[in-house]
Design an enzyme around this catalytic site. Sequence first.
Site, short mmCIF file in Angstrom:
data_model
loop_
_atom_site.label_atom_id
_atom_site.label_comp_id
_atom_site.label_asym_id
_atom_site.label_seq_id
_atom_site.Cartn_x
_atom_site.Cartn_y
_atom_site.Cartn_z
N ARG A 108 10.08 95.31 39.56
CA ARG A 108 9.51 96.75 39.23
C ARG A 108 9.42 97.47 40.50
O ARG A 108 9.01 97.31 41.43
CB ARG A 108 8.02 96.63 38.62
CG ARG A 108 7.63 98.48 38.45
CD ARG A 108 6.53 98.46 37.66
NE ARG A 108 6.81 98.12 36.43
CZ ARG A 108 6.14 98.66 35.26
NH1 ARG A 108 4.81 99.30 35.57
NH2 ARG A 108 6.22 98.24 34.19
N HIS A 135 14.11 100.59 31.47
CA HIS A 135 12.81 99.78 31.15
C HIS A 135 13.28 98.94 29.96
O HIS A 135 12.72 99.01 28.97
CB HIS A 135 11.64 100.74 30.80
CG HIS A 135 10.40 99.82 31.02
ND1 HIS A 135 10.19 98.53 31.43
CD2 HIS A 135 9.18 100.02 30.49
CE1 HIS A 135 8.98 98.19 31.42
NE2 HIS A 135 8.34 99.05 31.03
N GLN A 138 10.58 96.54 27.92
CA GLN A 138 9.73 97.45 26.98
C GLN A 138 10.67 97.88 25.71
O GLN A 138 10.10 97.59 24.43
CB GLN A 138 9.36 98.71 27.70
CG GLN A 138 8.57 99.59 26.62
CD GLN A 138 6.98 98.75 26.41
OE1 GLN A 138 6.57 98.77 27.44
NE2 GLN A 138 6.82 98.55 25.21
N ASP A 224 6.66 108.99 25.70
CA ASP A 224 6.34 108.47 26.81
C ASP A 224 5.55 109.46 27.69
O ASP A 224 5.66 110.63 27.26
CB ASP A 224 7.45 107.94 27.46
CG ASP A 224 7.12 106.92 28.75
OD1 ASP A 224 5.67 106.73 28.93
OD2 ASP A 224 7.92 106.41 29.47
N CYS A 264 5.13 103.30 24.78
CA CYS A 264 5.26 101.95 25.67
C CYS A 264 3.91 101.85 26.45
O CYS A 264 3.59 100.56 26.60
CB CYS A 264 6.26 102.07 26.84
SG CYS A 264 6.14 103.16 27.99
N ARG A 292 5.47 92.41 24.27
CA ARG A 292 5.97 92.44 25.57
C ARG A 292 6.12 90.88 25.97
O ARG A 292 6.79 90.13 26.43
CB ARG A 292 5.14 93.21 26.70
CG ARG A 292 5.33 94.58 26.38
CD ARG A 292 6.87 95.06 26.90
NE ARG A 292 7.14 94.52 28.38
CZ ARG A 292 6.96 95.17 29.51
NH1 ARG A 292 6.14 96.36 29.32
NH2 ARG A 292 7.21 95.10 30.71
N1 NVA Z 1 7.89 105.93 32.08
C1 NVA Z 1 6.90 105.60 32.56
C2 NVA Z 1 6.90 104.06 31.96
C3 NVA Z 1 5.71 103.44 32.35
C4 NVA Z 1 5.42 101.88 31.64
C5 NVA Z 1 6.92 105.28 34.10
O1 NVA Z 1 8.21 105.11 34.59
O2 NVA Z 1 6.26 105.51 34.77
N1 CP Z 2 4.66 99.60 29.19
C1 CP Z 2 4.33 98.98 30.61
O1 CP Z 2 5.35 98.76 31.26
O2 CP Z 2 2.97 99.05 31.05
P1 CP Z 2 2.77 98.62 32.46
O3 CP Z 2 3.21 99.79 33.31
O4 CP Z 2 1.25 98.50 32.32
O5 CP Z 2 3.37 97.44 33.06
#
Ligand code: NVA
Ligand code: CP
Length: 308
Positions: A108, A135, A138, A224, A264, A292
């Site tokens: 990540r 992502h 997800q 989101d 998500c 997930r």
């Molecule tokens: N779009 C959000 C998703 C978090 C799981 C982010 O990137 O923070």
């Molecule tokens: N939806 C998702 O990826 O959640 P986290 O940021 O908690 O991993």
Amino acid sequence: MAATVPVRHYLQFADFDAKDYAYLLERSALLKAKFKRYETWHPLHDRTLAMIFEKNSTRTRLSFEAGIHQLGGHAVFLNTKDTQLGRGEPVEDAAQVISRMTDIIMIRTFGQDIIERFAANSRVPVINGLTNEYHPCQVLADIFTYVEHRQSIAGKTVAWVGDANNMAYTWIQAAEILGFQVHFSAPLGYQLRAEMLSPNAKQYLKVFDDPKAACEGADLVTTDVWTSMGYEAENQARLAAFKAWMVNQDLMAVAKPDALFMHCLPAHRGEEVSAEVIDGPQSVVWDEAENRLHVQKALMEYLLCGKL
Ligand code: NVA
Ligand code: CP
């Protein structure tokens, strides 16, 4: 230990085709059923997953860590703060080293270029656990959730109400591969970037100024956070700009009567979604979160063992 199948990475949804997804969706259902029966299944016995986090996480960390454990393997958690990555070790060098000691890697991070550089120097499969652009794990879970509740997503309409972020771009990639439509709506100044869309985008993507118009007749409404990780400095401006883009009962009312709502998570009730929608009968957000685990187990098994 070397992988038993040629190395493939999962850096974006478009890295797999419709056949790969047909297999993964079927396999996810099977692994979920085994999990529910407490059936031991250890195809990844003795395999090690390295999980590298440069941003926060609850679901991604937990689902990958529990998932590799349930498949007979082991997870190692690394984050920027505690590793040499945070002190400027080149991504390419980190990839060489980490991929010599482990069997599969989940990352990540920020820019998609970082995970691509990492993968180019990795001897083992690399999985995108979220970048600024995509992502894919997800959206794979979301599509599996849709299929569980409503069967095939082909030919259906997914309304995206909100930011042109990693989730939105991944849904758009999925639409092209799996044959459904995306209706996208975001405020001026927060639109999709043309260079992120494929030349065929017009065939499966329609952009609406009005979020309500985007939801009309939709089979699935999804949103989101308005401010993704890494964009915190823009939070105040985003709160103002996105005000009229909250998914509430007014928007759900124009979607199909049996439309599902997805998010998500983590969610902000009263911002991108009203409490009555996310906590209401059309919402499947807890299934999405649980799934997930199941889809990522199928993904890790597929990348390391191929079709079983
Ligand atoms: N779009 C959000 C998703 C978090 C799981 C982010 O990137 O923070
Ligand atoms: N939806 C998702 O990826 O959640 P986290 O940021 O908690 O991993």
